[in-house]
Design a protein around this motif. Sequence first.
Motif, PDB file in Angstrom:
ATOM      1  N   HIS A  29      23.628 -68.603 -54.441  1.00 34.46           N
ATOM      2  CA  HIS A  29      24.625 -68.290 -53.691  1.00 34.46           C
ATOM      3  C   HIS A  29      25.468 -69.201 -53.514  1.00 34.46           C
ATOM      4  CE1 HIS A  29      22.825 -64.444 -56.478  1.00 34.46           C
ATOM      5  NE2 HIS A  29      22.114 -65.154 -55.883  1.00 34.46           N
ATOM      6  N   ALA A  31      27.967 -71.554 -52.598  1.00 32.43           N
ATOM      7  CA  ALA A  31      28.575 -73.553 -53.192  1.00 32.43           C
ATOM      8  C   ALA A  31      29.086 -73.988 -52.458  1.00 32.43           C
ATOM      9  CB  ALA A  31      30.319 -71.715 -53.912  1.00 32.43           C
ATOM     10  N   GLN A  35      35.909 -73.067 -57.347  1.00 33.78           N
ATOM     11  CA  GLN A  35      36.818 -73.303 -58.513  1.00 33.78           C
ATOM     12  C   GLN A  35      38.197 -72.925 -58.245  1.00 33.78           C
ATOM     13  OE1 GLN A  35      34.867 -68.818 -59.234  1.00 33.78           O
ATOM     14  NE2 GLN A  35      33.085 -69.805 -58.236  1.00 33.78           N
ATOM     15  N   GLY A  88      25.029 -72.182 -60.058  1.00 32.06           N
ATOM     16  CA  GLY A  88      24.697 -71.667 -57.926  1.00 32.06           C
ATOM     17  C   GLY A  88      26.177 -72.727 -57.304  1.00 32.06           C
ATOM     18  N   GLY A  91      28.855 -71.171 -56.872  1.00 30.86           N
ATOM     19  CA  GLY A  91      29.324 -70.349 -57.035  1.00 30.86           C
ATOM     20  C   GLY A  91      29.553 -68.994 -57.225  1.00 30.86           C
ATOM     21  N   TYR A  92      29.072 -69.195 -59.052  1.00 30.28           N
ATOM     22  CA  TYR A  92      29.646 -68.337 -59.881  1.00 30.28           C
ATOM     23  C   TYR A  92      28.796 -67.198 -60.274  1.00 30.28           C
ATOM     24  CZ  TYR A  92      32.407 -72.658 -62.448  1.00 30.28           C
ATOM     25  OH  TYR A  92      32.713 -72.860 -62.641  1.00 30.28           O
ATOM     26  N   SER A  93      29.908 -66.242 -59.384  1.00 26.07           N
ATOM     27  CA  SER A  93      29.369 -64.658 -59.321  1.00 26.07           C
ATOM     28  C   SER A  93      28.485 -64.350 -61.002  1.00 26.07           C
ATOM     29  CB  SER A  93      30.073 -63.602 -59.331  1.00 26.07           C
ATOM     30  OG  SER A  93      31.493 -63.392 -60.104  1.00 26.07           O
ATOM     31  N   ASP A  94      28.987 -64.449 -62.472  1.00 23.66           N
ATOM     32  CA  ASP A  94      28.448 -64.216 -63.109  1.00 23.66           C
ATOM     33  C   ASP A  94      27.757 -65.546 -63.530  1.00 23.66           C
ATOM     34  OD1 ASP A  94      28.457 -64.672 -65.857  1.00 23.66           O
ATOM     35  OD2 ASP A  94      29.994 -64.520 -67.090  1.00 23.66           O
ATOM     36  N   THR A  95      26.303 -65.383 -63.754  1.00 20.00           N
ATOM     37  CA  THR A  95      24.943 -66.087 -63.804  1.00 20.00           C
ATOM     38  C   THR A  95      24.441 -66.709 -64.965  1.00 20.00           C
ATOM     39  OG1 THR A  95      23.574 -64.910 -62.672  1.00 20.00           O
ATOM     40  CG2 THR A  95      24.334 -66.604 -61.575  1.00 20.00           C
TER      41      THR A  95
END
Length: 173
Positions: A29, A31, A35, A88, A91-95
């Motif tokens: 979590h 980053a 992005q 990870g 830090g993509y919220s969609d994993t």
Amino acid sequence: MRSPHRLASAATAIALAAAGLILTTGSAHAAACSQSHLPLPDATCRPGAYNPTGTQPTIKMTICVPGWTKTVRPPVSYTAPLKIKQIGEYGYSDTSTADYEEDHFVPLELGGAPRDPKNLWPEPRYGDKLAASKDPVENKLKLAVCDGTVKLDAARSAIATDWTTALAKVGIG
């Protein structure tokens, strides 16, 4: 009874360890890569890397040979755990790994390094510049390099600068 989340976490840890990678506590979590450059990778995290065998003098024996990329493409057993780790790092919220393509920043078609983590990144399959949209650009650049229209270094530079404008940058459409 074990929760599905714990089983998935354990499977991820095993896959990472098998590939020689470590996902430290909390790093899924936190980053480390931005992005903000999408649809490109963060160049400070993924600057790209070249395969030393794919050079202008060797293109007729390497990248221009039909099927050559299949001979150097890393197996999913290597790229899948790397993708999890890098999702990870970004830090993509969609994993969900299905929502990303573990892409070579400098494509294999242009002599990109197959296994160097600096040349691999989790490219989103969603958004206005889809991961699949890059493939035709890579193929057109490879054809131009192989037919002598474009030099390998120029194609690499164009795609690494911005794949969405690479064809125009080298004067092909």
